[in-house]
Design a protein around this motif. Structure first.
Motif, mmCIF file in Angstrom:
data_model
loop_
_atom_site.group_PDB
_atom_site.id
_atom_site.type_symbol
_atom_site.label_atom_id
_atom_site.label_comp_id
_atom_site.label_asym_id
_atom_site.label_seq_id
_atom_site.Cartn_x
_atom_site.Cartn_y
_atom_site.Cartn_z
ATOM 1 N N UNK A 44 -3.149 -9.239 -11.501
ATOM 2 C CA UNK A 44 -2.691 -9.021 -12.864
ATOM 3 C C UNK A 44 -3.666 -8.045 -13.513
ATOM 4 N N UNK A 45 -3.207 -6.819 -13.768
ATOM 5 C CA UNK A 45 -4.103 -5.777 -14.267
ATOM 6 C C UNK A 45 -4.380 -5.910 -15.761
ATOM 7 N N UNK A 46 -3.557 -6.674 -16.448
ATOM 8 C CA UNK A 46 -3.778 -6.870 -17.886
ATOM 9 C C UNK A 46 -4.818 -7.958 -18.110
ATOM 10 N N UNK A 86 -2.860 7.933 -11.951
ATOM 11 C CA UNK A 86 -1.807 6.977 -12.287
ATOM 12 C C UNK A 86 -0.655 7.150 -11.330
ATOM 13 N N UNK A 87 0.211 6.113 -11.237
ATOM 14 C CA UNK A 87 1.391 6.190 -10.389
ATOM 15 C C UNK A 87 1.087 5.785 -8.963
ATOM 16 N N UNK A 88 2.130 5.766 -8.106
ATOM 17 C CA UNK A 88 1.966 5.326 -6.725
ATOM 18 C C UNK A 88 1.099 6.281 -5.927
ATOM 19 N N UNK A 89 0.427 5.796 -4.886
ATOM 20 C CA UNK A 89 -0.446 6.654 -4.083
ATOM 21 C C UNK A 89 0.352 7.637 -3.257
ATOM 22 N N UNK A 90 -0.260 8.738 -2.937
ATOM 23 C CA UNK A 90 0.423 9.734 -2.117
ATOM 24 C C UNK A 90 0.164 9.508 -0.637
ATOM 25 N N UNK A 104 -5.661 0.961 3.484
ATOM 26 C CA UNK A 104 -5.101 0.201 2.368
ATOM 27 C C UNK A 104 -4.285 1.110 1.450
ATOM 28 N N UNK A 105 -3.280 0.527 0.843
ATOM 29 C CA UNK A 105 -2.410 1.223 -0.107
ATOM 30 C C UNK A 105 -2.205 0.323 -1.305
ATOM 31 N N UNK A 106 -2.110 0.910 -2.473
ATOM 32 C CA UNK A 106 -1.913 0.115 -3.687
ATOM 33 C C UNK A 106 -0.696 0.632 -4.456
ATOM 34 N N UNK A 107 0.078 -0.289 -4.954
ATOM 35 C CA UNK A 107 1.316 0.046 -5.645
ATOM 36 C C UNK A 107 1.425 -0.751 -6.943
ATOM 37 N N UNK A 108 1.819 -0.097 -8.030
ATOM 38 C CA UNK A 108 2.038 -0.830 -9.282
ATOM 39 C C UNK A 108 3.342 -1.617 -9.217
ATOM 40 N N UNK A 109 3.362 -2.809 -9.794
ATOM 41 C CA UNK A 109 4.571 -3.615 -9.919
ATOM 42 C C UNK A 109 4.815 -3.801 -11.407
ATOM 43 N N UNK A 111 4.535 -3.288 -15.239
ATOM 44 C CA UNK A 111 3.466 -2.805 -16.126
ATOM 45 C C UNK A 111 2.233 -3.689 -16.103
ATOM 46 N N UNK A 112 2.307 -4.836 -15.402
ATOM 47 C CA UNK A 112 1.200 -5.797 -15.458
ATOM 48 C C UNK A 112 0.534 -6.077 -14.116
ATOM 49 N N UNK A 113 1.110 -5.586 -13.045
ATOM 50 C CA UNK A 113 0.639 -6.053 -11.743
ATOM 51 C C UNK A 113 0.382 -4.898 -10.774
ATOM 52 N N UNK A 114 -0.454 -5.179 -9.800
ATOM 53 C CA UNK A 114 -0.730 -4.268 -8.689
ATOM 54 C C UNK A 114 -0.597 -5.057 -7.390
ATOM 55 N N UNK A 115 -0.001 -4.417 -6.399
ATOM 56 C CA UNK A 115 0.072 -5.023 -5.072
ATOM 57 C C UNK A 115 -0.752 -4.167 -4.119
ATOM 58 N N UNK A 116 -1.659 -4.810 -3.411
ATOM 59 C CA UNK A 116 -2.555 -4.113 -2.487
ATOM 60 C C UNK A 116 -2.248 -4.555 -1.059
ATOM 61 N N UNK A 117 -2.013 -3.585 -0.187
ATOM 62 C CA UNK A 117 -1.774 -3.858 1.229
ATOM 63 C C UNK A 117 -3.002 -3.408 2.024
ATOM 64 N N UNK A 118 -3.512 -4.283 2.882
ATOM 65 C CA UNK A 118 -4.706 -3.979 3.684
ATOM 66 C C UNK A 118 -4.418 -4.309 5.144
#
Length: 361
Positions: A44-46, A86-90, A104-109, A111-118
């Motif tokens: 939760x990024x907020x 800002x925005x999804x990774x390239x 690892x890759x990170x994606x916004x979900x 406006x409040x969340x981030x999902x990180x894949x490792x």
């Protein structure tokens, strides 16, 4: 966890038509995530806290940091690389941990969340390094063979011409001597042309990446190129996007690539009725596509398979290094090149560039 799930459902980014999840489905999804060998972390990024991590992620994170907290994870993996991204990774990012290499890759979900894949890419990286080394050795062998052939032929021709001239000099008049000298100079010119092409191959070793206004760049490039195309009887047109478009590139290298592509297109149009070259720009998310199309004779599939091999050329005066140099320069700019062609229908070369961040829009 229930509160977080409710917040996610209320977020502005929803999945239309999705039925409310039952407890049984929740358990199945939880089990699926737990058994994946890819680490998954949701934060939760907020409120700046971690709300979920599966077993694979927990295993990795406990090795990376003494205490798994949002702040520690943010500093290590979540923080923008330049403080304003800002925005999804390239692309996938990497982190070295002892003898292990993590991707690892990170994606916004919403406006409040981030999902990180490792996930652990150590073995994948090792195999890719081996494959790259083998490919490099094969290419070096191919290049050396090509150089030996391309330089050896004119040198043998020069040697034979000068040998004949030496033994027949008393019998030759001035006109005949001049003819043999011209042959020698012509072969020397072939060697010089090859050496110049090889110099161009290493000319842009130090790429200077920066944000480039693509429309402004192309306006200046077209102003320079259009006169040359007109002299050859070729119509040069452009289809640009009407937006403030920036890309990450080295302007010198990008200009050299486009000059090579225009030269190739112009050669393909020799003898064609109504010859035309079109430069077009399009965009899809974080990628910008710059294409150069001609309405020439096109190429066979076999010719297309050989295009990026050093010293392969269909031109009588070509070195066979032009597209090889283009691909090398583009690769150094994290860009790519693709050729699409059909016999009788012309050729399109597509350059894929990375869009630069634009905070003016």
């Amino acid at each position: 966890m229930t509160q977080e799930r409710d917040k996610l459902k209320q977020d502005e980014h929803k999945f239309p038509g999705r039925e409310p999840e039952s407890g049984a489905i929740d358990r199945v999804l939880h089990d699926v995530l737990e058994y994946l060998d890819v680490g998954i972390v949701i934060s939760n990024t907020v409120e700046r806290r971690l709300i979920y991590s599966n077993a694979a992620a927990s295993e990795v994170l406990t090795e990376l940091m003494p205490e798994v907290t949002y702040e520690a994870l943010y500093e290590l993996l979540l923080a923008p690389p330049e403080g304003n991204h800002t925005g999804p990774p390239r692309r996938q990012m990497e982190l070295r941990m002892g003898n292990r290499l993590l991707g690892y890759s990170k994606y916004p979900i919403g406006t409040h969340y981030h999902c990180l894949f490792i996930h652990d890419i150590t073995e994948k990286s090792r195999l890719m390094a081996i494959a790259e080394a083998v490919n490099t050795m094969n290419n070096i062998g191919y290049v050396f063979s090509g150089i030996r052939h391309e330089i050896g032929n004119p040198i043998n021709s020069i040697k034979m011409t000068m040998s004949v001239l030496k033994h027949k000099l008393p019998e030759f008049n001035a006109e005949m001597v001049g003819e043999y000298v011209d042959r020698t100079l012509s072969e020397i010119g072939r060697v010089e042309f090859l050496l110049k092409s090889l110099r161009n191959f290493s000319m842009f070793e130090n790429i200077e990446m920066k944000r480039v206004d693509l429309n402004d760049f192309l306006d200046k490039f077209l102003a320079m190129a259009v006169n040359d195309m007109e002299k050859r009887g070729i119509l040069l047109r452009a289809k640009l996007l009407h937006e403030n478009l920036r890309v990450q590139a080295d302007t010198r290298a990008l200009q050299q690539v486009l000059l090579n592509l225009l030269a190739n297109a112009a050669t393909a149009l020799e003898g064609e009725d109504d010859p035309e070259i079109v430069i077009e720009v399009s965009r899809n998310g974080g990628l910008v596509f710059l294409s150069v199309s001609d309405n020439g004779a096109g190429m066979s599939r076999e010719e297309q398979r050989q295009l990026f091999k050093p010293f392969f050329t269909t031109k009588a005066e070509g070195s066979g290094l032009g597209l090889v140099i283009c691909r090398k320069m583009l690769a150094q700019m994290d860009s790519s090149i693709e050729v699409r062609s059909r016999q009788g229908e012309g050729t399109t070369v597509i350059i894929t560039l990375t869009a630069g961040e634009d905070h003016d829009q």
